[in-house]
Scaffold this motif. Structure first.
Motif, mmCIF file in Angstrom:
data_model
loop_
_atom_site.group_PDB
_atom_site.id
_atom_site.type_symbol
_atom_site.label_atom_id
_atom_site.label_comp_id
_atom_site.label_asym_id
_atom_site.label_seq_id
_atom_site.Cartn_x
_atom_site.Cartn_y
_atom_site.Cartn_z
ATOM 1 N N CYS A 130 1.312 -1.087 -0.235
ATOM 2 C CA CYS A 130 -0.184 0.529 -0.183
ATOM 3 C C CYS A 130 0.932 1.375 0.314
ATOM 4 O O CYS A 130 1.590 0.960 0.805
ATOM 5 C CB CYS A 130 -1.078 0.191 1.015
ATOM 6 N N TYR A 176 -0.495 3.887 0.446
ATOM 7 C CA TYR A 176 -0.759 5.032 2.080
ATOM 8 C C TYR A 176 -0.181 4.820 3.429
ATOM 9 O O TYR A 176 0.303 3.539 3.533
ATOM 10 C CB TYR A 176 -2.013 5.199 2.052
ATOM 11 N N CYS A 191 -1.131 5.037 6.940
ATOM 12 C CA CYS A 191 -2.280 4.982 7.794
ATOM 13 C C CYS A 191 -1.296 4.485 8.969
ATOM 14 O O CYS A 191 -1.546 3.042 9.023
ATOM 15 C CB CYS A 191 -3.615 3.880 7.601
ATOM 16 N N TYR A 208 -3.051 3.199 11.652
ATOM 17 C CA TYR A 208 -3.550 1.687 12.878
ATOM 18 C C TYR A 208 -3.461 0.658 11.301
ATOM 19 O O TYR A 208 -4.275 -1.049 12.114
ATOM 20 C CB TYR A 208 -5.060 2.501 12.438
ATOM 21 N N CYS A 209 -2.321 1.329 10.729
ATOM 22 C CA CYS A 209 -3.209 -0.658 10.114
ATOM 23 C C CYS A 209 -1.645 -1.233 9.599
ATOM 24 O O CYS A 209 -0.774 -0.679 10.044
ATOM 25 C CB CYS A 209 -3.321 0.585 8.695
ATOM 26 N N ARG A 261 0.453 -0.230 6.509
ATOM 27 C CA ARG A 261 0.660 0.202 5.267
ATOM 28 C C ARG A 261 1.830 0.705 5.292
ATOM 29 O O ARG A 261 3.187 -0.292 5.483
ATOM 30 C CB ARG A 261 0.820 1.888 7.028
ATOM 31 N N GLY A 281 -4.974 -3.390 -0.668
ATOM 32 C CA GLY A 281 -4.313 -2.113 -0.262
ATOM 33 C C GLY A 281 -4.055 -1.055 -1.503
ATOM 34 O O GLY A 281 -4.156 -1.929 -2.547
ATOM 35 N N ILE A 282 -3.733 0.001 -1.377
ATOM 36 C CA ILE A 282 -4.075 1.004 -3.046
ATOM 37 C C ILE A 282 -2.234 1.240 -3.419
ATOM 38 O O ILE A 282 -0.968 1.454 -2.975
ATOM 39 C CB ILE A 282 -4.607 2.186 -2.295
ATOM 40 N N LYS A 326 -5.816 10.556 3.496
ATOM 41 C CA LYS A 326 -6.777 9.801 3.355
ATOM 42 C C LYS A 326 -8.152 11.251 4.121
ATOM 43 O O LYS A 326 -7.822 12.039 4.546
ATOM 44 C CB LYS A 326 -7.066 9.049 4.207
ATOM 45 N N ARG A 356 -3.962 -4.647 12.550
ATOM 46 C CA ARG A 356 -5.716 -4.468 11.699
ATOM 47 C C ARG A 356 -5.812 -4.491 9.866
ATOM 48 O O ARG A 356 -4.325 -3.694 9.748
ATOM 49 C CB ARG A 356 -6.524 -3.536 11.575
ATOM 50 N N CYS A 387 -6.739 -3.786 5.874
ATOM 51 C CA CYS A 387 -7.608 -2.793 4.871
ATOM 52 C C CYS A 387 -7.456 -3.597 3.812
ATOM 53 O O CYS A 387 -6.634 -4.175 3.066
ATOM 54 C CB CYS A 387 -7.574 -1.722 5.959
ATOM 55 N N ALA A 388 -7.683 -2.524 3.149
ATOM 56 C CA ALA A 388 -8.343 -2.118 1.944
ATOM 57 C C ALA A 388 -8.659 -0.781 1.478
ATOM 58 O O ALA A 388 -8.772 -0.415 2.272
ATOM 59 C CB ALA A 388 -9.057 -3.412 1.247
ATOM 60 N N SER A 389 -8.491 -0.810 0.327
ATOM 61 C CA SER A 389 -8.924 0.005 -0.419
ATOM 62 C C SER A 389 -9.042 1.823 0.868
ATOM 63 O O SER A 389 -7.996 1.896 0.142
ATOM 64 C CB SER A 389 -10.765 -0.088 -1.241
ATOM 65 N N GLY A 434 -9.003 2.031 2.992
ATOM 66 C CA GLY A 434 -8.596 1.352 4.430
ATOM 67 C C GLY A 434 -9.398 0.367 4.589
ATOM 68 O O GLY A 434 -8.880 -0.778 3.347
ATOM 69 N N SER A 435 -9.791 -0.164 5.241
ATOM 70 C CA SER A 435 -9.930 -1.109 5.598
ATOM 71 C C SER A 435 -11.590 -2.270 5.983
ATOM 72 O O SER A 435 -12.145 -1.145 5.196
ATOM 73 C CB SER A 435 -9.596 -1.100 7.114
HETATM 74 S S1 SF4 Z 1 -6.101 1.291 6.027
HETATM 75 FE FE1 SF4 Z 1 -5.689 0.820 3.672
HETATM 76 S S2 SF4 Z 1 -5.490 2.756 2.609
HETATM 77 FE FE2 SF4 Z 1 -4.444 2.798 5.199
HETATM 78 S S3 SF4 Z 1 -2.204 1.906 4.642
HETATM 79 FE FE3 SF4 Z 1 -4.085 0.210 5.139
HETATM 80 S S4 SF4 Z 1 -4.333 -0.784 3.378
HETATM 81 FE FE4 SF4 Z 1 -3.194 0.911 3.013
#
Ligand code: SF4
Length: 280
Positions: A67, A69, A71, A73-74, A77, A113-114, A184, A268, A270-272, A274-275
């Motif tokens: 990804c 990004y 974030c 909490y992820c 990241r 993930g992006i 985001k 945690r 996520c995706a797109s 975020g999660s």
């Molecule tokens: S929450 Fe989504 S956009 Fe953010 S780092 Fe994780 S996978 Fe990437």
């Protein structure tokens, strides 16, 4: 990297999106060849509620856990030091068909993930759903995580192939999202949720009109199981009242099928947007 190893990484990366897997008992499985059955969720398989209330099994994976990004909490990241993997579109399609034929799943929950750009990633996610529907005539359930920054054409295509779309609002407070996920923007997320709601309303109206018409020609489908979202609680200072008010506002403003709340988890994924937390 072989597909099994990818599945291990990308299903693990998606595991905190589980909705209603077996819980409240000890984990047992028969992977050593002894015994029968399992109370541990299979790799990549989760349970979720279908729109008609049935509890169904879904293959729940990320297309990739790489990804751009960051974030905070992820676990996926950009700055995180985790093993990365990426499925090809054909690999996800084949896994879905194979699991389905073995009667292990009734559908697919796909997030990502992006990578490269929101449009590129969304295009890959949509391509999985399109291949399943148009080339394999897959009639099972498909839930796609949607990237808020992706273009409208891709959102429309996602709605044509998916049963449900979801965009994660992520945080109860806009300021928290700006602090914890600087890439985001909650206004973009809400704008896309609003667009989805409009498309869902249009599709509902078109269906009603079609039922009244003589020809009964069905209009193009658009995510018949609606949209949902997910919000992380506990990662910021939002009070219970704020969380409940935000949830109520989300249900009302975007006519959501579900606004799931999940506790902050250090691992945690996520995706797109975020999660993702399941919702079926
Ligand atoms: S929450 Fe989504 S956009 Fe953010 S780092 Fe994780 S996978 Fe990437």
């Amino acid at each position: 990297m072989d597909v099994l190893r990818k599945l291990e990484i990308l299903a693990d990366a998606a595991k905190y999106d589980a909705s209603c897997a077996s819980s409240g008992t000890e984990l047992r499985d028969s992977r050593d060849g002894k015994g029968l059955g399992s109370t541990a969720p299979g790799m990549g398989i989760c349970h979720s509620y279908a729109p008609d209330g049935r509890c169904i099994s879904l293959l729940k994976v990320l297309l990739t856990n790489a990804c751009n990004y960051d974030c905070l909490y992820c676990v996926n990241r950009a700055s995180s030091n985790v093993p990365r993997a990426r499925f090809t579109v054909d690999e996800v399609v084949k896994l879905t068909i194979d699991f389905y034929r073995r009667n292990s799943i009734e559908g697919l929950f796909l997030s990502s993930g992006i990578i490269r750009s929101p449009d590129y990633t969304m295009e890959q996610v949509v391509r999985v759903a399109r291949t399943l529907r148009e080339e394999h005539h897959f009639r099972g359930y498909i839930h796609l995580k949607t990237i808020p920054e992706a273009c409208e054409t891709l959102l429309a295509q996602a709605g044509r192939y998916a049963d449900r779309l979801s965009i994660n609002i992520e945080m109860p407070l806009e300021t928290s999202l700006a602090r914890l996920a600087p890439d985001k923007d909650q206004r973009t997320i809400r704008r896309t949720m609003g667009r989805l709601r409009l498309k869902l309303d249009e599709a509902r109206e078109a269906t009603k009109e079609a039922k009244k018409s003589i020809t009964k020609v069905r209009p193009p489908r658009f995510a018949p199981a609606g949209q949902s979202t997910q919000m992380i609680v506990g990662a910021d200072t939002a009070s219970d009242r704020t969380i409940l008010d935000t949830s109520a506002n989300l249900y009302g403003a975007y006519r959501l099928k579900r606004a799931a709340r999940c506790r902050r988890r250090p691992r945690r994924c996520c995706a797109s947007t975020g999660s993702t937390r399941p919702t079926g």
